[in-house]
Write an enzyme that holds these catalytic residues in place. Structure first.
Site: not given
Length: 502
Positions: A55, A85, A197, A281, A284, A330, A415
């Site tokens: 791959y 990309h 990646n 509060y 405190r 990744f 994905e």
């Protein structure tokens, strides 16, 4: 800025290195790391020659992994993945964020698990060292295969494409390379994939934001101490006996920090008659809230620090075993959850700060003039400053919604679960900016309350220093003036104080 170069070895970076590297600290490459890189590269080249499907080396990507790529096209494959990309959009990340992201990605290559060449590592280092900093659009990552789109923009200048920061300007990367005396790199098998990646852009954005968030939480305790004095609060709530019994480390630390600021304060006089037996509060319970935020910010930063030494590529090359293994390192889920946690934690700091501000401005609670004006009615004092704080707190509540619970599948279902880690990082960054402004408003109100109460010379050792620091830039409010000017000056002081805790 450290004088000695920070060593990049793939495993030695710490949180303390992040902001210096972002701001220009020098770095060097570890020779032993380069040897690991070379060993992994030998295996990748061996696999590429054999033709067995691997791959990202001789196959397509994602859904297209079933497509075999012949040896003559394998270098083009790496070029194509970066170009295709690089689909980012929006305003660019800051130069500091881009520089840090580039160095962090280089550090991943130096782990020797990506299969890159030593020459690529050296070229990448030279690019950064000659101040050619890849310009990265802020939008485009879903945190699935890490920051694919942002990291592709990060990689573009290496091949002479895209844009880069150079000498203070954003210019075409080819122009920047030429001016810096550099030439584009020719990517080898798997090198394009190895560059994109991973989680390094979300670390750069979210990691720095988380560091600043924790520093802001410490600053908030300093400001809360001054509010204690301006409100004439009861310091009994800070007694260590109380906090020891809770056994929460952040709470114990926050209570100690506020008490330390008040050392020598008029509030330590036990004869003072307080308006309330128990304060609201927001005063405190300041140690409980600040402390919880500190604890969860510490958790988030531990996740970030572990990720600095992580191999976040796919596939990973194990030269010592002569294996290349596909997995999912990744995926940005650890960081997405960490940044969402940090966002919740620091947003709470603004929530409680705005409530303390309201205590100071409300005459029924503070016993002081309404909105801390010298002449209420004729003057509105800091009335509208609370509107700003409220608007920012409201915005934070929207931004604090966790990004990590969302997932939009991509790549034709390959994905099918994504982290949205970059979205979480960007939200955290915006929340931190808002929190600074809220604390800035509380600071000017606390100082004004001290003046109206006539105690500016009776403050604690720490609070006195904080008060004087503000008064060097922001004078007492003796009559109405443009409030945003006060807030801007106070915000700058908050930024300075924050840096002191980094």
């Amino acid at each position: 800025m450290p004088k000695k170069a920070i060593l990049l070895s793939g495993s030695a970076l710490t949180l303390n290195d992040l902001i210096p590297l972002a701001e220009g600290a020098p770095f060097s490459l570890c020779e032993q790391a380069l040897e690991k890189v070379n060993s992994a590269r030998v295996l990748v080249e061996k696999i590429a020659k054999k033709g067995k499907p691997c791959y990202g080396v001789n196959t397509g990507f994602g859904l297209l992994a079933k497509e075999a790529i012949p040896p003559s096209q394998q270098k083009k494959l790496q070029l194509n993945i970066i170009r295709s990309h690089a689909a980012g959009f929006g305003e660019p990340l800051s130069r500091q964020e881009c520089r840090l992201a580039a160095i962090l990605r280089l550090n991943v290559l130096l782990k020797g698990r990506t299969g890159s060449t030593p020459s690529l590592c050296q070229a990448f280092a030279t690019l950064i060292q000659r101040d050619v900093i890849p310009c990265i659009p802020s939008r485009g990552s879903v945190g699935a295969s890490g920051d694919l789109a942002p990291l592709s923009h990060l990689a573009l200048p290496l091949i002479g494409e895209g844009e880069a920061y150079y000498r203070g300007k954003i210019v075409p990367a080819g122009e920047a390379l030429k001016k810096a005396g550099l030439k584009p790199v020719v990517l080898q098998e798997k090198e394009g994939l190895g560059l994109i990646n991973g989680t390094q852009v979300m670390i750069a954005v979210g990691g720095m934001a988380a560091i600043l968030a924790k520093s802001l939480a410490h600053v908030a305790s300093k400001i809360a101490a001054l509010t204690f004095e301006g409100f004439e609060g009861n310091v009994e709530a800070l007694h260590p006996f109380i906090h020891k019994e809770r056994n929460q480390p952040g709470q114990i630390s926050a209570a100690q920090a506020i008490l330390e600021e008040l050392r020598g304060s008029y509030l330590m006089d036990k004869s003072i008659k307080h308006r309330f037996v128990q304060d609201p509060y927001s005063l405190r319970c300041a140690p409980q809230v600040h402390g919880a935020s500190l604890d969860f910010l510490s958790f988030a930063l531990k996740v970030v620090e572990r990720e600095l030494s992580a191999a976040t590529d796919n596939p990973l090359v194990f030269a010592e075993e002569e294996r290349v293994l596909s997995g999912g390192n990744f995926h940005g889920e650890p960081l997405a959850l960490a940044f969402d946690t940090a966002a919740l934690a620091i947003a709470e700091i603004a929530n409680i700060s705005e409530r303390r501000l309201d205590l100071l401005l409300n005459p029924q609670m503070s016993g002081l003039n309404a909105f801390l004006a010298k002449n209420p009615g004729l003057e509105s004092g800091y009335m509208a400053a609370q509107y700003l704080a409220a608007s920012l707190v409201a915005e934070n509540k929207v931004l604090a919604h966790p990004a990590s619970v969302d997932s939009i599948p991509g790549n034709a279902g390959i994905e099918d679960h994504v982290s949205m880690g970059m979205t979480a990082a960007l939200k955290l960054k915006n929340i931190v900016k808002n929190v600074k402004a809220v604390l800035a408003v509380e600071l000017i109100a606390a100082a004004q309350a001290a003046d109206l109460r006539g105690i500016s010379k009776k403050l604690g050792k720490g609070t006195s220093a904080t008060y004087k620091r503000l008064r060097q830039k922001v004078p007492p409010l003796n009559e109405d003036r443009i409030v945003s000017l006060d807030i801007n000056e106070s915000n700058c002081i908050i930024e300075e104080m924050t840096k002191e805790f980094v």
